[in-house]
Design an enzyme around this catalytic site. Structure first.
Site, PDB file in Angstrom:
ATOM      1  N   GLY A   1       2.156   2.222  10.849  1.00 24.85           N
ATOM      2  CA  GLY A   1       3.087   3.342  10.698  1.00 24.85           C
ATOM      3  C   GLY A   1       3.777   3.751  11.984  1.00 24.85           C
TER       4      GLY A   1
ATOM      5  CD  GLU B   1      -3.033   5.423   6.845  1.00 26.99           C
ATOM      6  OE1 GLU B   1      -3.059   5.472   5.601  1.00 26.99           O
ATOM      7  OE2 GLU B   1      -2.078   4.930   7.488  1.00 26.99           O
TER       8      GLU B   1
ATOM      9  CG  HIS C   1      -5.920   1.892   5.321  1.00 26.35           C
ATOM     10  ND1 HIS C   1      -5.482   2.806   6.243  1.00 26.35           N
ATOM     11  CD2 HIS C   1      -4.910   1.010   5.138  1.00 26.35           C
ATOM     12  CE1 HIS C   1      -4.246   2.487   6.599  1.00 26.35           C
ATOM     13  NE2 HIS C   1      -3.867   1.408   5.945  1.00 26.35           N
TER      14      HIS C   1
ATOM     15  CB  SER D   1       4.960  -1.699  12.128  1.00 23.55           C
ATOM     16  OG  SER D   1       4.537  -0.368  12.389  1.00 23.55           O
TER      17      SER D   1
ATOM     18  CE  LYS E   1      -0.192   3.156   4.821  1.00 22.20           C
ATOM     19  NZ  LYS E   1      -0.148   3.266   6.269  1.00 22.20           N
TER      20      LYS E   1
ATOM     21  CD  GLU F   1      -3.586  -2.645   7.465  1.00 29.19           C
ATOM     22  OE1 GLU F   1      -2.476  -2.884   6.996  1.00 29.19           O
ATOM     23  OE2 GLU F   1      -4.220  -1.605   7.231  1.00 29.19           O
TER      24      GLU F   1
ATOM     25  CG  ASN G   1      -1.728   1.197   1.449  1.00 23.05           C
ATOM     26  OD1 ASN G   1      -1.810   2.042   0.549  1.00 23.05           O
ATOM     27  ND2 ASN G   1      -2.351   1.314   2.611  1.00 23.05           N
TER      28      ASN G   1
END
Ligand code: PGA
Length: 258
Positions: free
Chosen positions: A170, A96, A94, A210, A11, A164, A9
């Site tokens: 991250g 985010e 996701h 991560s 991003k 996730e 991904n």
């Protein structure tokens, strides 16, 4: 037997020329690794060009988001029909998107439905936040996210799930292989309850958060984990290749049914 899958991904990283450079550097190495589905998810603006650059290789393409309407006055959005032409996979829900763009369970459910309608394979992301994890609510949260995302969907053919934990994305603070395996096992049992055992056993469930070349084997070695959704490390050619290579070495034989 479930074919392992590693998805990168990217991003909101890479300009068009950077994407061209990255995919050109990755292609030869990635193409040489067998028995793993290798998916890259660049930004929308690079999809068409990257599609051309991976033609004739075993690399597959995914998008990072989708809108649920087919077409019309939705300025700035990208429809399922537009994506169906370009790629095979699409990341949906996701954390985010949930966090910064207020995507709710209902919106994510509509997006999954819209993707399935045009035969795009959704990579549905679910996972608990730090405070939920610390309060021991992981099971409750992922169970509810799964239920809401798949509400009213008869049979989610092609679906992939990425577990996730939000606190691991991250942050450099990955879950342990055992923790992820346990939650992914739970997600698999829940899909068996929502659908049937056959779908649950065929469903690929990834870990994300991560993942690096240094810790990937910890996840890939777990029986319930079928691969990874990789963010930061997917932008580094040697890191990403190493994650894919390790996956092929550890799990590749499964895809051949050995
Ligand atoms: P990360 O991102 O690997 O950079 O933690 C994973 C993801 O958000 O999919």
């Amino acid at each position: 037997m479930r074919m392992p899958l590693i998805a990168g991904n990217w991003k909101m990283n890479t300009t068009l020329s950077e994407a061209i450079e990255l995919v050109s550097e990755m292609r030869p190495g990635l193409d040489r690794i067998d028995n793993v589905d290798k998916v890259i998810c660049p930004p929308f603006i690079s999809l068409a060009v990257v599609k051309e650059l991976i033609k004739g290789s075993s690399i597959k393409l995914g998008a990072q988001n989708i809108y649920f309407e087919e077409k019309g006055a939705y300025t700035g959005e990208i429809s399922p029909v537009m994506l169906a032409d370009l790629c095979e996979f699409v990341i949906i829900g996701h954390s985010e998107r949930r966090q910064y763009f207020n995507e709710t369970g209902d919106i994510i459910n509509k997006k999954i439905l819209a993707a399935l309608r045009v035969r795009l394979k959704p990579i549905l992301c679910i996972g608990e936040r730090l405070e939920e994890n610390e309060a021991g609510r992981t099971e409750e949260i992922v169970t509810e996210q799964l239920r809401a995302s798949l509400a009213g969907i008869d049979y989610p053919g092609g679906l992939i799930i990425a577990y996730e934990p939000v606190w691991a994305i991250g942050t450099g603070k990955a879950a342990t292989g055992e923790q992820a395996n346990e939650t992914i096992g739970l997600i698999r049992r829940n899909t068996a309850k929502l659908y049937d055992e056959r779908l649950a056993q065929a469903l690929r469930i990834l870990y994300g958060g991560s993942v690096t070349a240094a810790n990937a084997n910890q996840f890939i070695n777990q029986p319930e984990i079928d691969g990874a959704l990789v963010g930061g490390a997917s932008l580094k050619v040697t890191e990403f290749l190493s994650i894919v290579r390790q996956t092929s070495e550890i799990k590749g034989h499964l895809s051949k049914g050995v």
